[in-house]
Design a protein around this motif. Structure first.
Motif, PDB file in Angstrom:
ATOM      1  N   GLU A 112      20.355  13.891 -24.308  1.00 27.39           N
ATOM      2  CA  GLU A 112      21.539  14.025 -23.275  1.00 27.39           C
ATOM      3  C   GLU A 112      21.258  15.414 -22.424  1.00 27.39           C
ATOM      4  O   GLU A 112      21.229  15.535 -21.264  1.00 27.39           O
ATOM      5  CB  GLU A 112      22.802  13.834 -23.802  1.00 27.39           C
ATOM      6  N   LYS A 154      30.369  15.954 -21.309  1.00 25.79           N
ATOM      7  CA  LYS A 154      30.258  14.773 -20.537  1.00 25.79           C
ATOM      8  C   LYS A 154      30.687  13.613 -21.643  1.00 25.79           C
ATOM      9  O   LYS A 154      31.238  12.638 -21.377  1.00 25.79           O
ATOM     10  CB  LYS A 154      28.892  14.512 -20.206  1.00 25.79           C
ATOM     11  N   LYS A 207      34.378  12.346 -20.607  1.00 25.80           N
ATOM     12  CA  LYS A 207      33.937  11.269 -19.502  1.00 25.80           C
ATOM     13  C   LYS A 207      34.929  10.170 -19.561  1.00 25.80           C
ATOM     14  O   LYS A 207      35.209   9.712 -20.579  1.00 25.80           O
ATOM     15  CB  LYS A 207      32.731  11.011 -19.483  1.00 25.80           C
ATOM     16  N   LEU A 265      29.234  20.201 -13.861  1.00 30.92           N
ATOM     17  CA  LEU A 265      29.655  18.661 -13.801  1.00 30.92           C
ATOM     18  C   LEU A 265      30.789  18.543 -13.015  1.00 30.92           C
ATOM     19  O   LEU A 265      31.485  17.249 -13.125  1.00 30.92           O
ATOM     20  CB  LEU A 265      30.003  18.398 -15.288  1.00 30.92           C
ATOM     21  N   SER A 277      26.151  17.405  -9.709  1.00 23.49           N
ATOM     22  CA  SER A 277      26.708  16.153 -10.251  1.00 23.49           C
ATOM     23  C   SER A 277      28.461  16.358 -10.416  1.00 23.49           C
ATOM     24  O   SER A 277      28.794  17.400 -10.317  1.00 23.49           O
ATOM     25  CB  SER A 277      26.418  16.534 -12.029  1.00 23.49           C
ATOM     26  N   ASP A 278      28.991  15.230 -10.049  1.00 26.94           N
ATOM     27  CA  ASP A 278      30.508  15.013 -10.136  1.00 26.94           C
ATOM     28  C   ASP A 278      30.861  14.283 -11.186  1.00 26.94           C
ATOM     29  O   ASP A 278      31.917  13.665 -10.965  1.00 26.94           O
ATOM     30  CB  ASP A 278      30.911  14.670  -8.743  1.00 26.94           C
ATOM     31  N   THR A 279      30.289  14.205 -12.268  1.00 28.32           N
ATOM     32  CA  THR A 279      30.683  13.491 -13.582  1.00 28.32           C
ATOM     33  C   THR A 279      31.806  13.749 -13.903  1.00 28.32           C
ATOM     34  O   THR A 279      32.681  12.902 -14.374  1.00 28.32           O
ATOM     35  CB  THR A 279      29.532  13.753 -14.627  1.00 28.32           C
ATOM     36  N   LEU A 280      32.382  15.073 -13.969  1.00 28.93           N
ATOM     37  CA  LEU A 280      33.620  15.175 -14.361  1.00 28.93           C
ATOM     38  C   LEU A 280      34.652  15.856 -13.511  1.00 28.93           C
ATOM     39  O   LEU A 280      35.665  16.566 -13.823  1.00 28.93           O
ATOM     40  CB  LEU A 280      33.590  16.482 -15.633  1.00 28.93           C
TER      41      LEU A 280
END
Lengths: 306, 159
Positions: A27, A302, A306, A71, A41-44
């Motif tokens: 990962e 993540k 998440k 993130l 990234s806008d994962t978080l």
């Protein structure tokens, strides 16, 4: 079905199986471009990470903050006990309960051992142990393994020496456990006053993991692929002369490693245990290791938030 | 053996209560400390120390009158006296007899020997907790800081 990396908290490396570690390393590789700001990234997005640093930290704290921000998340917190309400006598438990109400996850560093374990039992948000006294520092171990994998494309089959203060150095405690999950040859190189603690040796022996203990650095430098160096601290010795004598035997310089086929790692900060003449050589992987904290801690955040 | 030479019972039977037998010799006071006895409700307690035993050569015996100890209270005793047996007495008869067994986890009774362990921090709402990773010899591991504690280090805490 096997649930890989199905964790609420990261407290000790002992909770992780080999497949969990391999998974999180994969990962981290996927997040390299985001870590280098080559991708966004806008994962978080919308998530807040609480940073409870009762003890000073540079790399661990900054790399967690960088990882969270890369993130798309945000961080709040404090970086020493003096500027927090703990200075007024508030318990760690009460402080953590307050953070739980404000954050989606907590990163904790404390000089007392077992704090993260204690907090993880009393709050409901994910807890990450960012170092507890001479105890454990599991996310450092994961980024160390990531660095080794990145360099050699494998971990199995390698010969790895942990050098310096193996008694009080928490990074080497976590690393020894984790390396025990791989087919590696482990060398513990330290003065006899700073040997790997019984707790760790007990566990390695119980799991049939072999290791070699060695006092003389020169005896192993031709054999190993990785020299993982830690600092020998002055305060561990009553006698300053004794400290200076011992310390000098564990200094890595260009002369010692020239022509050898190995890499040098260090969790940093270093003082003088790695001579600056190593910095501009192919052996130096400690600055790369410091960068690797970002993709690895991004991968961890993540998974947990998440 | 002539009757007059036969060893006599040195302490009297109790009518109701609990007898803890086969306590490791000279550990009965430690056992009382673990059980928090005597207290206001349990005043009559008889101790026999270092008496001969067929099973364990020398032993201690405790007789606690008018109180039936629960097995959950006695589990912790196994930490320092692993061969103890429990007899519950009603009207001079043994109505229940069992061996103490050391559980896999013990709480609160002993302290972690690591000064830097969170359980030794008085400011926090926390009790000590240990996993028993070996029963003979006893080795306990702190649930919080991982420190190993040997049988001798455990016994020292009750001296």
């Amino acid at each position: 079905m096997v649930h890989i990396f199905n964790f609420n908290d990261i407290i000790t490396i002992k909770d992780l199986k080999r497949e969990d570690i391999d998974y999180i390393i994969d990962e981290a590789f996927k997040l390299e471009k985001v870590a280098k700001s080559e991708e966004n990234s806008d994962t978080l997005n919308g998530k807040i990470l609480g940073m409870m640093f009762f003890e000073p930290s540079t790399r661990t704290k900054l790399s967690f903050e960088t990882s969270m921000k890369r993130l798309g998340g945000e961080c709040i917190g404090f970086e020493n006990s003096i500027t927090s309400s703990v200075a007024k006598g508030e318990s760690i438990a009460d402080t953590a309960k307050m953070f739980e109400a404000y954050c989606d996850g907590l990163v904790i560093r404390h000089e007392i051992e077992g704090v993260s374990k204690f907090i993880s039992d009393i709050v409901n948000v994910p807890i990450i142990n960012a170092g507890d006294g001479a105890g454990q520092h599991p996310t450092q171990t994961l980024l160390d393994l990531y660095t080794i994998k990145k360099e050699f494309k494998k971990i199995d089959g390698l010969k790895i020496a942990l050098v310096g203060d193996l008694k009080y150095g928490r990074t080497v405690h976590s690393l020894a456990y984790a390396l025990g999950l791989y087919d590696v040859e482990m060398y513990f190189v330290s003065p006899k006053e700073l040997k790997m603690p019984n707790e760790i040796l007990h566990d390695l022996e119980k799991n049939n993991i072999s290791y070699y203990e060695e006092e003389n650095l020169k005896n192993i430098v031709d054999k190993v692929d990785v020299l993982y160096v830690t600092r020998i601290q002055k305060e561990r010795f009553g006698d300053i002369e004794e400290y200076l004598k011992i310390k000098s035997r564990y200094i890595i310089n260009k002369e010692l490693i020239n022509g050898k086929n190995l890499i040098v790692m260090h969790p940093l900060p270093r003082i003088d245990e790695i001579s600056q003449d190593v910095d501009n050589t192919k052996y130096n992987k400690y600055f790369e290791q410091a960068f690797n904290a970002v993709p690895m801690r991004m991968a961890i955040l993540k998974q947990l938030l998440k | 053996m002539p009757l007059e030479n036969k060893p006599k019972l040195k302490i009297k039977p109790i009518k109701n209560g609990t007898v803890i037998d086969h306590i490791t010799a000279n550990k009965s006071l430690h056992v009382l400390k673990i059980l928090n006895l005597p207290n206001k409700e349990n005043k009559n307690i008889t101790i026999a120390m270092n008496v001969s035993s067929n099973e364990i050569k020398r032993k201690d015996i405790l007789k606690i009158e008018n109180r039936e100890l629960k097995s959950s209270e006695l589990d912790q005793v196994a930490l320092i006296a692993p061969k103890s047996t429990i007899n519950i007495i009603r009207d001079y008869n043994i109505v229940k007899k069992e061996k103490i067994s050391l559980k896999d986890e013990i709480n609160s009774i002993i302290k972690c020997i690591n000064n830097k362990c969170i359980t030794n921090n008085e400011n926090e709402p926390i009790n000590s907790k240990f996993q028993i990773i070996s029963k003979a010899p006893i080795i306990a591991r702190c649930y919080y800081c991982d420190k190993l504690i040997s049988k001798d280090e455990i016994n020292k805490q009750f001296e």
